[in-house]
Structures are given as structure tokens and as C-alpha cells.
Design a protein around this motif. Structure first.
Motif, PDB file in Angstrom:
ATOM      1  N   UNK A  45       0.810  -1.206   0.000  1.00  0.00           N
ATOM      2  CA  UNK A  45       0.000   0.000   0.000  1.00  0.00           C
ATOM      3  C   UNK A  45       0.856   1.275   0.000  1.00  0.00           C
ATOM      4  N   UNK A  46       0.377   2.242  -0.751  1.00  0.00           N
ATOM      5  CA  UNK A  46       0.977   3.577  -0.759  1.00  0.00           C
ATOM      6  C   UNK A  46      -0.111   4.568  -0.376  1.00  0.00           C
ATOM      7  N   UNK A  47       0.288   5.697   0.137  1.00  0.00           N
ATOM      8  CA  UNK A  47      -0.679   6.748   0.472  1.00  0.00           C
ATOM      9  C   UNK A  47      -1.487   7.120  -0.778  1.00  0.00           C
ATOM     10  N   UNK A  48      -0.800   7.242  -1.892  1.00  0.00           N
ATOM     11  CA  UNK A  48      -1.444   7.627  -3.149  1.00  0.00           C
ATOM     12  C   UNK A  48      -2.514   6.615  -3.561  1.00  0.00           C
ATOM     13  N   UNK A  53      -8.151   4.652  -4.027  1.00  0.00           N
ATOM     14  CA  UNK A  53      -9.167   3.640  -3.763  1.00  0.00           C
ATOM     15  C   UNK A  53     -10.356   4.241  -3.021  1.00  0.00           C
ATOM     16  N   UNK A  54     -10.085   5.082  -2.041  1.00  0.00           N
ATOM     17  CA  UNK A  54     -11.173   5.721  -1.298  1.00  0.00           C
ATOM     18  C   UNK A  54     -12.010   6.605  -2.224  1.00  0.00           C
ATOM     19  N   UNK A  55     -11.361   7.339  -3.109  1.00  0.00           N
ATOM     20  CA  UNK A  55     -12.079   8.194  -4.060  1.00  0.00           C
ATOM     21  C   UNK A  55     -12.954   7.368  -4.996  1.00  0.00           C
ATOM     22  N   UNK A  56     -12.600   6.103  -5.196  1.00  0.00           N
ATOM     23  CA  UNK A  56     -13.386   5.201  -6.054  1.00  0.00           C
ATOM     24  C   UNK A  56     -14.444   4.437  -5.249  1.00  0.00           C
ATOM     25  N   UNK A  57     -14.599   4.796  -3.975  1.00  0.00           N
ATOM     26  CA  UNK A  57     -15.645   4.193  -3.157  1.00  0.00           C
ATOM     27  C   UNK A  57     -15.220   2.986  -2.346  1.00  0.00           C
ATOM     28  N   UNK A  67     -15.894  -7.478   9.050  1.00  0.00           N
ATOM     29  CA  UNK A  67     -15.372  -8.176   7.875  1.00  0.00           C
ATOM     30  C   UNK A  67     -13.940  -8.650   8.094  1.00  0.00           C
ATOM     31  N   UNK A  68     -13.512  -8.674   9.354  1.00  0.00           N
ATOM     32  CA  UNK A  68     -12.132  -9.035   9.705  1.00  0.00           C
ATOM     33  C   UNK A  68     -11.137  -8.153   8.951  1.00  0.00           C
ATOM     34  N   UNK A  69     -11.504  -6.868   8.814  1.00  0.00           N
ATOM     35  CA  UNK A  69     -10.646  -5.929   8.087  1.00  0.00           C
ATOM     36  C   UNK A  69     -10.072  -4.900   9.050  1.00  0.00           C
ATOM     37  N   UNK A  70      -8.739  -4.870   9.201  1.00  0.00           N
ATOM     38  CA  UNK A  70      -8.111  -4.015  10.199  1.00  0.00           C
ATOM     39  C   UNK A  70      -7.917  -2.557   9.777  1.00  0.00           C
ATOM     40  N   UNK A  71      -8.107  -2.245   8.504  1.00  0.00           N
ATOM     41  CA  UNK A  71      -7.738  -0.926   7.996  1.00  0.00           C
ATOM     42  C   UNK A  71      -6.255  -0.961   7.646  1.00  0.00           C
ATOM     43  N   UNK A  72      -5.892  -0.303   6.566  1.00  0.00           N
ATOM     44  CA  UNK A  72      -4.528  -0.394   6.063  1.00  0.00           C
ATOM     45  C   UNK A  72      -3.785   0.928   6.166  1.00  0.00           C
ATOM     46  N   UNK A  73      -2.478   0.820   6.281  1.00  0.00           N
ATOM     47  CA  UNK A  73      -1.570   1.961   6.313  1.00  0.00           C
ATOM     48  C   UNK A  73      -0.581   1.804   5.164  1.00  0.00           C
ATOM     49  N   UNK A  82      -8.044  -7.679  -8.501  1.00  0.00           N
ATOM     50  CA  UNK A  82      -7.329  -7.471  -9.749  1.00  0.00           C
ATOM     51  C   UNK A  82      -7.874  -6.265 -10.508  1.00  0.00           C
ATOM     52  N   UNK A  83      -9.190  -6.134 -10.585  1.00  0.00           N
ATOM     53  CA  UNK A  83      -9.787  -5.019 -11.336  1.00  0.00           C
ATOM     54  C   UNK A  83      -9.402  -3.664 -10.731  1.00  0.00           C
ATOM     55  N   UNK A  84      -9.333  -3.565  -9.405  1.00  0.00           N
ATOM     56  CA  UNK A  84      -8.970  -2.292  -8.764  1.00  0.00           C
ATOM     57  C   UNK A  84      -7.514  -1.958  -9.074  1.00  0.00           C
ATOM     58  N   UNK A  85      -6.626  -2.971  -9.025  1.00  0.00           N
ATOM     59  CA  UNK A  85      -5.229  -2.692  -9.332  1.00  0.00           C
ATOM     60  C   UNK A  85      -5.088  -2.219 -10.777  1.00  0.00           C
TER      61      UNK A  85
END
Length: 130
Positions: A45-48, A53-57, A67-73, A82-85
Motif C-alpha cells: 500500500x501507498x498513500x497515493x 481507492x477511497x475516491x473510487x468508493x 469483515x475481519x478488516x483491520x484498515x490499512x496503512x 485485480x480489477x482495482x489494481x
């Protein structure tokens, strides 16, 4: 059962266990038939990218325990859809890829040279949190 393979054709390496990633939350970016999002690409992950990703919803920063999702840094490794990348790559916002931990199935949709262009350089560890 056949071992999962990475884009090099060797045994798939874990992407991350801290935080624990993967569609199966086993640390690996495996090809899973029931995974419509195809979480097969291991990215750093990069800040950019996180802002993109957030801007894309798709907010990848805010924890979602249900959802067992910790949030990413920035600096965290995560199995991306794959589609998001690909969308991020097209917008020049794609995060680096850990090829040893990226499933070979992505080669059906992504040129190996494109993946190599985005290969994570393990010698460039620095970044936002170090």
C-alpha cells in the motif's frame, strides 16, 4: 491438492499475516473460484493508492471488524482485487506488486512486463511510517 503458484511458476509465498490478508484470510493471494473480486495480486500500500481507492468508493483505511478488516496503512501488504489494481494502473496510481506472492492466475489478464514495471523493490523499504 496442487500447490498455488505465483507469477514465476514457483510456490506462492504469503503476502501478509500482519495484517492477515487474502480472500480466505490465510495470508495468501490465492485463486478462489467463489472470489468474484479476484484478490490475487499482492500489493504494498501507498498513500497515493489508498487515497485513489477511497475516491473510487473503496475505503481501505477505516477498520471494519465485522469483515475481519483491520484498515490499512502505507507499507502494509494486501491482496487486492485485480480489477482495482488495473484501474489504479491505468490512472498511474498502482501500488507496487510483490510478484512472489501474486497468484499466477493474474497472468491471464495482465502482461508480465506490466507486472515487472510495478515490482516491489525490497531495498526501498522506507516510506511514510519508517
Amino acid at each position: 491438492m496442487t500447490a498455488d503458484r505465483n507469477v514465476y511458476g514457483t510456490e506462492l509465498e504469503p503476502c501478509s499475516t500482519d495484517p492477515t490478508t487474502g480472500f480466505l484470510r490465510d495470508g495468501c493471494c490465492r485463486r478462489v473460484e467463489s472470489d468474484r473480486g479476484r484478490h490475487e495480486i499482492c500489493a504494498v500500500m501507498t498513500e497515493e493508492f489508498l487515497r485513489f481507492s477511497e475516491a473510487r468508493g473503496n475505503d481501505l483505511v477505516t477498520p471494519k471488524p465485522e469483515f475481519e478488516f483491520p484498515g490499512l496503512d502505507p507499507g502494509d501488504r494486501w491482496c487486492l482485487c485485480l480489477a482495482r489494481w488495473l484501474e489504479a494502473e491505468e490512472a498511474d496510481r498502482a501500488p507496487p506488486v510483490v510478484l512472489e506472492a501474486t497468484h499466477e492466475a493474474v497472468l491471464r489478464d495482465v502482461d508480465p512486463d506490466l507486472l515487472r514495471e510495478h515490482e516491489y523493490d525490497r531495498t526501498e523499504r522506507g516510506g511514510a511510517s519508517e
